[in-house]
Design a protein around this motif. Structure first.
Motif, PDB file in Angstrom:
ATOM      1  N   UNK A 132       0.824  -1.189   0.000  1.00 46.65           N
ATOM      2  CA  UNK A 132       0.000   0.000   0.000  1.00 46.65           C
ATOM      3  C   UNK A 132       0.869   1.255   0.000  1.00 46.65           C
ATOM      4  N   UNK A 133       0.308   2.413  -0.375  1.00 46.05           N
ATOM      5  CA  UNK A 133       1.094   3.657  -0.405  1.00 46.05           C
ATOM      6  C   UNK A 133       1.835   3.894   0.913  1.00 46.05           C
ATOM      7  N   UNK A 134       3.126   4.258   0.789  1.00 41.10           N
ATOM      8  CA  UNK A 134       3.978   4.499   1.949  1.00 41.10           C
ATOM      9  C   UNK A 134       4.864   3.327   2.288  1.00 41.10           C
ATOM     10  N   UNK A 135       4.549   2.138   1.780  1.00 42.65           N
ATOM     11  CA  UNK A 135       5.360   0.960   2.079  1.00 42.65           C
ATOM     12  C   UNK A 135       6.713   1.064   1.386  1.00 42.65           C
ATOM     13  N   UNK A 136       7.755   0.525   2.045  1.00 44.22           N
ATOM     14  CA  UNK A 136       9.092   0.480   1.457  1.00 44.22           C
ATOM     15  C   UNK A 136       9.318  -0.932   0.910  1.00 44.22           C
ATOM     16  N   UNK A 137       9.699  -1.021  -0.357  1.00 44.47           N
ATOM     17  CA  UNK A 137       9.859  -2.305  -1.030  1.00 44.47           C
ATOM     18  C   UNK A 137      11.220  -2.370  -1.698  1.00 44.47           C
ATOM     19  N   UNK A 138      11.550  -3.557  -2.168  1.00 43.10           N
ATOM     20  CA  UNK A 138      12.812  -3.768  -2.875  1.00 43.10           C
ATOM     21  C   UNK A 138      12.492  -3.986  -4.350  1.00 43.10           C
ATOM     22  N   UNK A 139      13.223  -3.296  -5.221  1.00 39.99           N
ATOM     23  CA  UNK A 139      12.993  -3.441  -6.662  1.00 39.99           C
ATOM     24  C   UNK A 139      14.307  -3.755  -7.360  1.00 39.99           C
ATOM     25  N   UNK A 140      14.163  -4.380  -8.529  1.00 38.29           N
ATOM     26  CA  UNK A 140      15.316  -4.713  -9.364  1.00 38.29           C
ATOM     27  C   UNK A 140      15.229  -3.867 -10.623  1.00 38.29           C
ATOM     28  N   UNK A 141      16.215  -3.005 -10.835  1.00 42.08           N
ATOM     29  CA  UNK A 141      16.267  -2.196 -12.052  1.00 42.08           C
ATOM     30  C   UNK A 141      16.774  -3.085 -13.187  1.00 42.08           C
ATOM     31  N   UNK A 142      15.987  -3.224 -14.214  1.00 43.49           N
ATOM     32  CA  UNK A 142      16.311  -4.203 -15.253  1.00 43.49           C
ATOM     33  C   UNK A 142      17.515  -3.803 -16.088  1.00 43.49           C
ATOM     34  N   UNK A 143      17.636  -2.512 -16.372  1.00 41.04           N
ATOM     35  CA  UNK A 143      18.779  -2.016 -17.127  1.00 41.04           C
ATOM     36  C   UNK A 143      19.286  -0.758 -16.445  1.00 41.04           C
ATOM     37  N   UNK A 144      20.593  -0.606 -16.436  1.00 40.37           N
ATOM     38  CA  UNK A 144      21.170   0.540 -15.748  1.00 40.37           C
ATOM     39  C   UNK A 144      20.781   1.864 -16.390  1.00 40.37           C
ATOM     40  N   UNK A 145      20.470   1.850 -17.688  1.00 38.41           N
ATOM     41  CA  UNK A 145      20.154   3.088 -18.391  1.00 38.41           C
ATOM     42  C   UNK A 145      18.671   3.240 -18.691  1.00 38.41           C
ATOM     43  N   UNK A 146      17.818   2.469 -18.009  1.00 40.07           N
ATOM     44  CA  UNK A 146      16.373   2.548 -18.227  1.00 40.07           C
ATOM     45  C   UNK A 146      15.664   2.473 -16.877  1.00 40.07           C
ATOM     46  N   UNK A 147      14.467   3.083 -16.764  1.00 39.53           N
ATOM     47  CA  UNK A 147      13.788   3.159 -15.466  1.00 39.53           C
ATOM     48  C   UNK A 147      13.022   1.901 -15.077  1.00 39.53           C
ATOM     49  N   UNK A 148      12.810   0.977 -15.988  1.00 38.97           N
ATOM     50  CA  UNK A 148      11.974  -0.178 -15.708  1.00 38.97           C
ATOM     51  C   UNK A 148      12.470  -0.994 -14.522  1.00 38.97           C
ATOM     52  N   UNK A 149      11.583  -1.293 -13.582  1.00 38.23           N
ATOM     53  CA  UNK A 149      11.947  -2.061 -12.392  1.00 38.23           C
ATOM     54  C   UNK A 149      10.971  -3.213 -12.191  1.00 38.23           C
ATOM     55  N   UNK A 150      11.456  -4.232 -11.502  1.00 34.82           N
ATOM     56  CA  UNK A 150      10.633  -5.379 -11.118  1.00 34.82           C
ATOM     57  C   UNK A 150      10.516  -5.394  -9.598  1.00 34.82           C
ATOM     58  N   UNK A 151       9.306  -5.488  -9.091  1.00 37.69           N
ATOM     59  CA  UNK A 151       9.093  -5.576  -7.650  1.00 37.69           C
ATOM     60  C   UNK A 151       9.504  -6.963  -7.166  1.00 37.69           C
ATOM     61  N   UNK A 152      10.408  -7.001  -6.181  1.00 37.39           N
ATOM     62  CA  UNK A 152      10.810  -8.284  -5.595  1.00 37.39           C
ATOM     63  C   UNK A 152       9.924  -8.541  -4.375  1.00 37.39           C
ATOM     64  N   UNK A 153       8.942  -9.406  -4.550  1.00 39.21           N
ATOM     65  CA  UNK A 153       8.016  -9.671  -3.449  1.00 39.21           C
ATOM     66  C   UNK A 153       8.686 -10.516  -2.366  1.00 39.21           C
ATOM     67  N   UNK A 154       9.725 -11.262  -2.735  1.00 44.13           N
ATOM     68  CA  UNK A 154      10.494 -12.046  -1.762  1.00 44.13           C
ATOM     69  C   UNK A 154      11.981 -11.752  -1.993  1.00 44.13           C
ATOM     70  N   UNK A 155      12.451 -10.557  -1.558  1.00 46.38           N
ATOM     71  CA  UNK A 155      13.846 -10.158  -1.812  1.00 46.38           C
ATOM     72  C   UNK A 155      14.814 -10.955  -0.944  1.00 46.38           C
ATOM     73  N   UNK A 156      16.099 -10.891  -1.275  1.00 46.34           N
ATOM     74  CA  UNK A 156      17.097 -11.535  -0.420  1.00 46.34           C
ATOM     75  C   UNK A 156      16.977 -11.021   1.023  1.00 46.34           C
ATOM     76  N   UNK A 157      17.377 -11.864   1.971  1.00 44.71           N
ATOM     77  CA  UNK A 157      17.211 -11.522   3.384  1.00 44.71           C
ATOM     78  C   UNK A 157      17.877 -10.198   3.734  1.00 44.71           C
ATOM     79  N   UNK A 158      19.069  -9.949   3.194  1.00 45.25           N
ATOM     80  CA  UNK A 158      19.779  -8.712   3.526  1.00 45.25           C
ATOM     81  C   UNK A 158      18.993  -7.488   3.079  1.00 45.25           C
TER      82      UNK A 158
END
Length: 411
Positions: A132-158
């Motif tokens: 929900x709005x305000x939540x902090x999540x982890x995303x994977x930027x697909x390309x260093x020169x493009x904004x597209x990201x993938x939401x990691x619903x189960x990110x690495x523990x760190x």
């Protein structure tokens, strides 16, 4: 391609609806309109799905959970980031009862300034409260020169711990909305990421589909446009379609009789009647029998009635069938076409022709069969009986002063 098919189908369906409204759709296959409607509806749905799920434009793509090695590589290259959910909305699409959601994110990039972007992701319905709005999540930027990201619903523990810490110390959670990093639209595509097709081209394709449906009835459309009353054109079209479907059409007559012979297992019949879209045949129930069965033909299908509704009288026995192979079935249409001129009126329905064993009412002993041509008008009936050579045996009815009425009066 889908939009091309959609435009053609829409035009075709509109023309079908127009012809139905004008009553100029006689003879049209009944499946044309429903198929056109289904195709256009599916094309619209597929276009929407392509936009919602494929997201050809980049940031609007439906992202799926990446493999572990991809996540590891992204972390090594500095493409894993924390992000704040600015907004979450439904796309209206569900897969296995789980919603495809669109998230607008403020990304705390590690390799560049913060930016805003959007992504689409399939979220387990039970985990929606976590995004929900305000939540902090982890995303994977697909390309260093493009904004597209993938939401990691189960990110690495760190990174899960980093997200929890960022939420606790407000470093990311209180982040203001940064400028949007807009995805450049690929050449030849529109803002949705679909291949650019000018509106004029799509409109032209609609007209092509429209014209394709009107082409078979172009002469009728021309007649209406040049002043012929619509009801008159509609009636003429209906008569023409009935004539084209008539079992008296030479090739179809041969086809019908061949079907009767195949069903009966022999070619001996007491009568064969050919009408508009149906035909009948009467034959002995079995060779040498005094009882009869009937066959009905309708649009390629044969039904057998055992026994016939009317059985022979004693004075009609023994039954002496004629051989269907001896009849020139291709010549019957010409005899039927003579009737309006002979009768002095245009029959309201198609003329019917019956080939039958001669009756005792006429002096036709020794004839293998006779041909009866019959039609009915608004006020009169008319029939002409021919022998196998096409010579007139009898005439009956007809309008006053007609050839048939005159012949009957003289005989």
């Amino acid at each position: 391609m889908i939009r091309v098919v959609r435009s053609l189908a829409v035009g075709f369906a509109l023309a079908c609806l127009l012809l139905i409204g004008l009553r100029l759709d006689h003879g049209a296959p009944g499946w044309w309109l429903p198929v056109a409607l289904v195709v256009s509806t599916l094309a619209v749905a597929l276009t929407s799905m392509a936009t919602a799920l494929l997201g050809i434009g980049g940031t609007n793509a439906l992202r799926t959970t990446p493999p572990v090695d991809v996540v590891v590589t992204a972390e090594r290259e500095g493409r894993l980031h924390l992000a704040k959910v600015l907004d979450i909305s439904s796309t209206g699409t569900e897969i296995n009862d789980d919603p495809v959601a669109e998230l607008r994110l403020a990304v705390d990039a590690r390799t560049r300034t913060r930016y805003t972007t959007t992504t689409r992701v399939l979220i387990d319905r039970t985990r929606l409260p976590q995004f929900q709005p305000g939540a902090v999540v982890v995303v994977l930027q697909e390309k260093a020169d493009a904004p597209g990201v993938t939401l990691l619903q189960s990110p690495p523990q760190s990174w899960r711990e980093k997200a929890a810490q960022a939420a606790a110390d407000d470093r990311v959670a209180r982040m203001d909305e940064p400028p949007e990093w807009a995805t450049p639209v690929p050449a030849g595509r529109d803002a949705r990421g679909l291949v650019k097709i000018p509106a004029a081209v799509l409109a032209l394709l609609v007209l092509v589909g429209f014209a394709a449906r009107l082409y078979p009835v172009r002469e009728d459309i021309t007649a209406v446009l040049t002043g012929t009353p619509l009801l008159e054109v509609s009636a003429a079209q209906e008569r023409r379609v009935e004539q084209e479907a008539s079992t008296l059409e030479p090739a179809r007559a041969q086809e019908v009789v061949a079907a009767f012979v195949a069903e009966a297992g022999h070619s001996g019949f007491l009568s064969v009647g050919l009408g508009s879209t149906t035909a009948t045949a009467t034959m002995p129930a079995e060779p040498g029998s005094d009882h009869t069965d009937e066959l009905w033909w309708s649009r390629g299908d044969i039904t057998r009635h055992e026994p016939s509704s009317i059985q022979p009288r004693d004075d009609e026995l023994p039954l002496e069938p004629f051989d269907a192979a001896d009849v020139d079935w291709g010549a019957l249409q010409e005899l039927a076409e003579r009737l309006p001129r002979q009768a002095g009126f245009e029959p309201e329905d198609l003329v019917t022709v019956q080939v039958r064993v001669p009756t005792s009412a006429f002096d036709d002993a020794g004839l293998p069969y006779e041909i009866i041509v019959w039609g009915s008008g608004p006020y009169d009936d008319a029939s002409v009986t021919y022998d196998p050579d096409g010579e007139v045996v009898d005439m009956y009815g007809g309008a006053k002063g007609s050839e048939i009425a005159t012949w009957e009066a003289e005989h």
